[in-house]
Scaffold this motif. Structure first.
Motif, PDB file in Angstrom:
ATOM      1  N   UNK A  34       0.819  -1.216   0.000  1.00 51.20           N
ATOM      2  CA  UNK A  34       0.000   0.000   0.000  1.00 51.20           C
ATOM      3  C   UNK A  34       0.854   1.268   0.000  1.00 51.20           C
ATOM      4  N   UNK A  35       1.873   1.306   0.831  1.00 55.26           N
ATOM      5  CA  UNK A  35       2.732   2.491   0.889  1.00 55.26           C
ATOM      6  C   UNK A  35       3.672   2.492  -0.313  1.00 55.26           C
ATOM      7  N   UNK A  36       4.266   3.651  -0.580  1.00 52.89           N
ATOM      8  CA  UNK A  36       5.229   3.755  -1.686  1.00 52.89           C
ATOM      9  C   UNK A  36       6.400   2.802  -1.470  1.00 52.89           C
ATOM     10  N   UNK A  37       6.845   2.690  -0.210  1.00 52.78           N
ATOM     11  CA  UNK A  37       7.968   1.792   0.085  1.00 52.78           C
ATOM     12  C   UNK A  37       7.601   0.356  -0.250  1.00 52.78           C
ATOM     13  N   UNK A  38       6.441  -0.085   0.201  1.00 50.09           N
ATOM     14  CA  UNK A  38       6.025  -1.468  -0.027  1.00 50.09           C
ATOM     15  C   UNK A  38       5.896  -1.775  -1.518  1.00 50.09           C
ATOM     16  N   UNK A  39       5.317  -0.853  -2.251  1.00 47.62           N
ATOM     17  CA  UNK A  39       5.182  -1.050  -3.696  1.00 47.62           C
ATOM     18  C   UNK A  39       6.552  -1.117  -4.362  1.00 47.62           C
ATOM     19  N   UNK A  40       7.446  -0.234  -3.954  1.00 46.20           N
ATOM     20  CA  UNK A  40       8.789  -0.196  -4.551  1.00 46.20           C
ATOM     21  C   UNK A  40       9.552  -1.485  -4.244  1.00 46.20           C
ATOM     22  N   UNK A  41       9.394  -1.977  -3.011  1.00 49.17           N
ATOM     23  CA  UNK A  41      10.084  -3.208  -2.618  1.00 49.17           C
ATOM     24  C   UNK A  41       9.664  -4.378  -3.510  1.00 49.17           C
ATOM     25  N   UNK A  42       8.370  -4.572  -3.671  1.00 44.98           N
ATOM     26  CA  UNK A  42       7.903  -5.720  -4.451  1.00 44.98           C
ATOM     27  C   UNK A  42       8.112  -5.525  -5.951  1.00 44.98           C
ATOM     28  N   UNK A  43       8.072  -4.280  -6.423  1.00 38.29           N
ATOM     29  CA  UNK A  43       8.332  -4.023  -7.844  1.00 38.29           C
ATOM     30  C   UNK A  43       9.774  -4.353  -8.221  1.00 38.29           C
ATOM     31  N   UNK A  44      10.670  -4.262  -7.244  1.00 33.22           N
ATOM     32  CA  UNK A  44      12.106  -4.434  -7.522  1.00 33.22           C
ATOM     33  C   UNK A  44      12.701  -5.661  -6.838  1.00 33.22           C
ATOM     34  N   UNK A  45      11.856  -6.578  -6.402  1.00 30.04           N
ATOM     35  CA  UNK A  45      12.353  -7.695  -5.593  1.00 30.04           C
ATOM     36  C   UNK A  45      13.346  -8.570  -6.340  1.00 30.04           C
ATOM     37  N   UNK A  46      13.244  -8.624  -7.668  1.00 26.54           N
ATOM     38  CA  UNK A  46      14.177  -9.457  -8.439  1.00 26.54           C
ATOM     39  C   UNK A  46      15.586  -8.877  -8.493  1.00 26.54           C
ATOM     40  N   UNK A  47      15.745  -7.621  -8.089  1.00 24.87           N
ATOM     41  CA  UNK A  47      17.058  -6.979  -8.147  1.00 24.87           C
ATOM     42  C   UNK A  47      17.900  -7.232  -6.897  1.00 24.87           C
ATOM     43  N   UNK A  48      17.273  -7.721  -5.840  1.00 22.34           N
ATOM     44  CA  UNK A  48      18.007  -7.908  -4.597  1.00 22.34           C
ATOM     45  C   UNK A  48      18.967  -9.089  -4.678  1.00 22.34           C
ATOM     46  N   UNK A  49      20.122  -8.931  -4.027  1.00 27.67           N
ATOM     47  CA  UNK A  49      21.133  -9.988  -4.035  1.00 27.67           C
ATOM     48  C   UNK A  49      20.646 -11.247  -3.336  1.00 27.67           C
ATOM     49  N   UNK A  50      19.684 -11.105  -2.434  1.00 28.75           N
ATOM     50  CA  UNK A  50      19.190 -12.260  -1.672  1.00 28.75           C
ATOM     51  C   UNK A  50      18.017 -12.966  -2.347  1.00 28.75           C
TER      52      UNK A  50
END
Length: 319
Positions: free
Chosen positions: A100-116
């Motif tokens: 819902x928040x901008x942070x949450x949306x950004x996190x899931x939109x970019x989850x494939x970029x994380x090293x983990x």
């Protein structure tokens, strides 16, 4: 506010009741801003060596290393990663289930970029039978976050920052701790050896040792160097009590007080125990991937050259 059990717990950490009460009062009152005289600028707190000066300082550092001086890279690595994930913890406890928040949306939109991402996907499959992508498709966003933060998954909510997967490489992701091993090899080595010292919390010491044992040989071969890694623990007496929003002491599920590692100033005693001619100090999470390490390495050498120049002058004055 503090029970007999609390006072016993405080005493066992080497802290006094007065110190804890003072910490709580500071949290309640807030901390004053520093009085700033002026912005730092070239000639006013900042040096700007030209290309000739820069090359001279790099040469001075190279000569210093060739003289066989002992250099140590000192890395405060006690910091917990929980603050990095405060927004995700908030999402887990929120009364909604989709970003819902901008942070949450950004996190899931970019989850494939994380090293983990790869390791997270494996945990999700083991615990839910579904990959990260499949969980997102099914709207099970909180399952993804739970597998990232909680003990059943990667446990990133409780691990120190030094052991999180930070950067992607073709050979596999690296933690900040590994990036510091690389830096030590690149600018803090002499006589074919580099010394690096990590300060860690007691509960994470064996995890750090395990990661070093797992990765050390590969980095030594890669950089043709011997890496001497040592550890010390931040003293419990320097920890700070945690507080609730109403400034009362925060408690663990078993009712005990929660203490958090103190700031880097608490490590002055650990630093004082280091036997070396030059010590580089750098935070555990202040690292960059190899593709942009060149500037870091260059200007660490420049800073070291400036230091040994000043040291040489000081020794001349003493003589």
């Amino acid at each position: 506010m503090l029970s007999t059990n609390d006072l016993n717990q405080i005493q066992q950490r080497g802290i006094t009741q007065q110190q804890v009460e003072h910490q709580l009062e500071q949290i309640k009152a807030g901390f004053p801003f520093l009085r700033i005289e002026a912005a730092a600028a070239i000639g006013h707190g900042i040096m700007a060596p030209d290309d000739v000066q820069r090359d001279k300082y790099v040469t001075d550092w190279k000569q210093y290393l060739e003289e066989g001086h002992k250099v140590v890279k000192f890395v405060p690595a006690s910091g917990a990663a929980s603050r990095m994930f405060k927004n995700l913890f908030a999402f887990l406890s929120a009364d909604y289930d989709v970003p819902t928040t901008d942070f949450e949306k950004h996190f899931f939109d970019n989850i494939n970029k994380f090293a983990f991402k790869k390791e997270l996907c494996a945990k999700c499959k083991a615990n839910t039978g579904l990959s990260v992508c499949k969980l997102i498709e099914a709207g099970r966003y909180k399952d993804v976050v739970a597998n990232l933060l909680e003990a059943k998954g990667l446990n990133y909510g409780q691990l120190p920052k030094g052991l999180l997967l930070f950067h992607k490489y073709e050979q596999g992701p690296r933690t900040p701790m590994e990036e510091h091993l690389v830096e030590a090899a690149l600018y803090a080595s002499s006589d074919g050896e580099a010394n690096i010292h990590f300060t860690v919390s007691h509960e994470h010491l064996e995890l750090f040792k395990g990661k070093v044992a797992e990765k050390l040989e590969s980095f030594e071969k890669l950089y043709n160097i011997r890496l001497n890694v040592s550890f010390s623990e931040q003293k419990p007496s320097t920890d700070t009590i945690a507080a609730n929003p109403d400034n009362t002491p925060f408690r663990n599920e078993d009712g005990t007080l929660l203490f958090r590692p103190g700031g880097h100033g608490a490590l002055i005693e650990n630093l004082n125990d280091i036997d070396a001619d030059v010590v580089f100090i750098k935070n555990i999470d202040n690292v960059v991937p190899d593709r942009i390490k060149a500037d870091t390495v260059l200007y660490k050498k420049v800073l070291a050259g400036i230091l040994v120049d000043a040291q040489k002058k000081a020794f001349e004055y003493l003589r």
